[in-house]
Design a protein around this motif. Sequence first.
Motif, PDB file in Angstrom:
ATOM      1  N   ARG A 143      49.042  22.431  31.522  1.00 38.35           N
ATOM      2  CA  ARG A 143      48.762  22.840  32.895  1.00 38.35           C
ATOM      3  C   ARG A 143      47.269  22.947  33.175  1.00 38.35           C
ATOM      4  O   ARG A 143      46.819  22.706  34.284  1.00 38.35           O
ATOM      5  CB  ARG A 143      49.470  24.168  33.194  1.00 38.35           C
ATOM      6  CG  ARG A 143      50.928  23.954  33.569  1.00 38.35           C
ATOM      7  CD  ARG A 143      51.630  25.237  33.907  1.00 38.35           C
ATOM      8  NE  ARG A 143      52.975  24.965  34.409  1.00 38.35           N
ATOM      9  CZ  ARG A 143      53.998  25.785  34.318  1.00 38.35           C
ATOM     10  NH1 ARG A 143      53.840  26.950  33.735  1.00 38.35           N
ATOM     11  NH2 ARG A 143      55.178  25.458  34.803  1.00 38.35           N
ATOM     12  N   THR A 147      45.741  20.754  36.144  1.00 40.73           N
ATOM     13  CA  THR A 147      45.021  21.418  37.236  1.00 40.73           C
ATOM     14  C   THR A 147      43.626  20.843  37.383  1.00 40.73           C
ATOM     15  O   THR A 147      43.137  20.640  38.505  1.00 40.73           O
ATOM     16  CB  THR A 147      44.937  22.928  36.981  1.00 40.73           C
ATOM     17  OG1 THR A 147      46.261  23.455  36.831  1.00 40.73           O
ATOM     18  CG2 THR A 147      44.255  23.648  38.142  1.00 40.73           C
ATOM     19  N   ASN A 347      47.257  30.141  36.613  1.00 35.48           N
ATOM     20  CA  ASN A 347      47.681  29.718  35.281  1.00 35.48           C
ATOM     21  C   ASN A 347      47.702  30.870  34.289  1.00 35.48           C
ATOM     22  O   ASN A 347      48.522  30.892  33.363  1.00 35.48           O
ATOM     23  CB  ASN A 347      46.770  28.601  34.763  1.00 35.48           C
ATOM     24  CG  ASN A 347      47.186  27.238  35.294  1.00 35.48           C
ATOM     25  OD1 ASN A 347      48.370  26.935  35.367  1.00 35.48           O
ATOM     26  ND2 ASN A 347      46.228  26.414  35.677  1.00 35.48           N
TER      27      ASN A 347
END
Length: 432
Positions: A143, A147, A347
Amino acid sequence: MLSEFKNRSYPYLLNRCLYIAEALLEYLITLTVSGAFIAKLASYIGISDEITGIITGMISLGVAFQFIAIYLNIRSVKPTLITVHIINQSLFGLIYLVPFFNIPAQLKPVLFIVSFAIGLAISNVIAPIKLTWYMKSVDTRCRGVFTAKKEIVSLIGGMIYTTVLGILIDGFDAEGLSICSFITCSVAIFISMVLHTVTLVFSKDTDPYAMKIAAGKSEKIHMNLKYMISNRKILSVVLVFVLWYVATYITTPFFGTYQIKELGLSMTYISVISIVSGIIRALFSIPIGKIADRYSFKFMLLLSFGILSGAFIFSTLTVPENGKVFFMIYSVLLAVSQAGIGSASYNLIYEQFGSENAVPIIAFSNAVSGTVGFLTTLAASPLIAFIQKNGNSVFGFEIYAQQAVSLIALIISVAVIFYLKFAVKTKECDKQ
């Protein structure tokens, strides 16, 4: 089995691509209703600097409406997203047409503020749900990097967009046709809105299989406001982003007019600043994302707040004599720090609490941070006005108002580093 996996995972590859495009288009619209662009419109219709700062700070207040997301239970996410975004983006496009409305001059600022506020509010109500809806298509193990890639695309597109828009506006100003710049901004927003709607239309709803690929490992907890307010771990994480908003919204809302007036920067040079800082941020985004994926988002935050402190040192020292150089350095350092802090704002929550619990905690964090951010801008506005009316001096020392608030932001950002280091306890997530 492999072919079945590929067939099932393809829609989520498409979702990830569409999410990147959706984020880019939403970012372009956000750029058009922030900073120097919105400050120019506000000034044209007779809004003072301190009120312009408050209006810019309303971006933070709009986030407060994410509180509502805690209690929403939307089954048909996609049609809701499409409807809400068409409404809010249409309102943003219309605010640039306010100068053309045949209404009393004193009503134009009111219409501008109301339309802006409503657009921000309704877009923020749906934001945590959209984030979680799309992030279900992203593997938890990457992630940070995903991102970063999403931000790089937005940054590159934003650089091109602001450059072209800035050149067009300066060209209109040189010809004495400033009013045409507002039409240009409005058209740009409506075109972006149409394309943004297309990305949502073609995005796919996730299913239980996607959850097996992308969901966090934590069990779902029944979240409500009372639980989150009483949970020390949640509050310790939220406080980091509250302080970030304080440091941001005590400074950024007042920098739009500072660049145009006191520093005397042209819209073209302001666009150049955006380009340079955007390129640097793009270069650092993936390395920062890899640091987070390998170590933790807490470690990334420590690094990012250190860079943010450096940014505020330069903004504190920025005056007209060195404005072109020092404000450029400030913007570059700010952009690098935002690459880390912005990613960690959700996150870190995914990492620590799992995707099953993400929507209410993200909504709670953003809502509290946004409310405090707006109140910070509101509280700083009288200080800005006082220093400016006092001939840009405090206790006999010559200082611009924006330098004073930058010094406060510097102190806050340094304090956050110590708080993160010694007060925030987080678990290490499995990075294998």
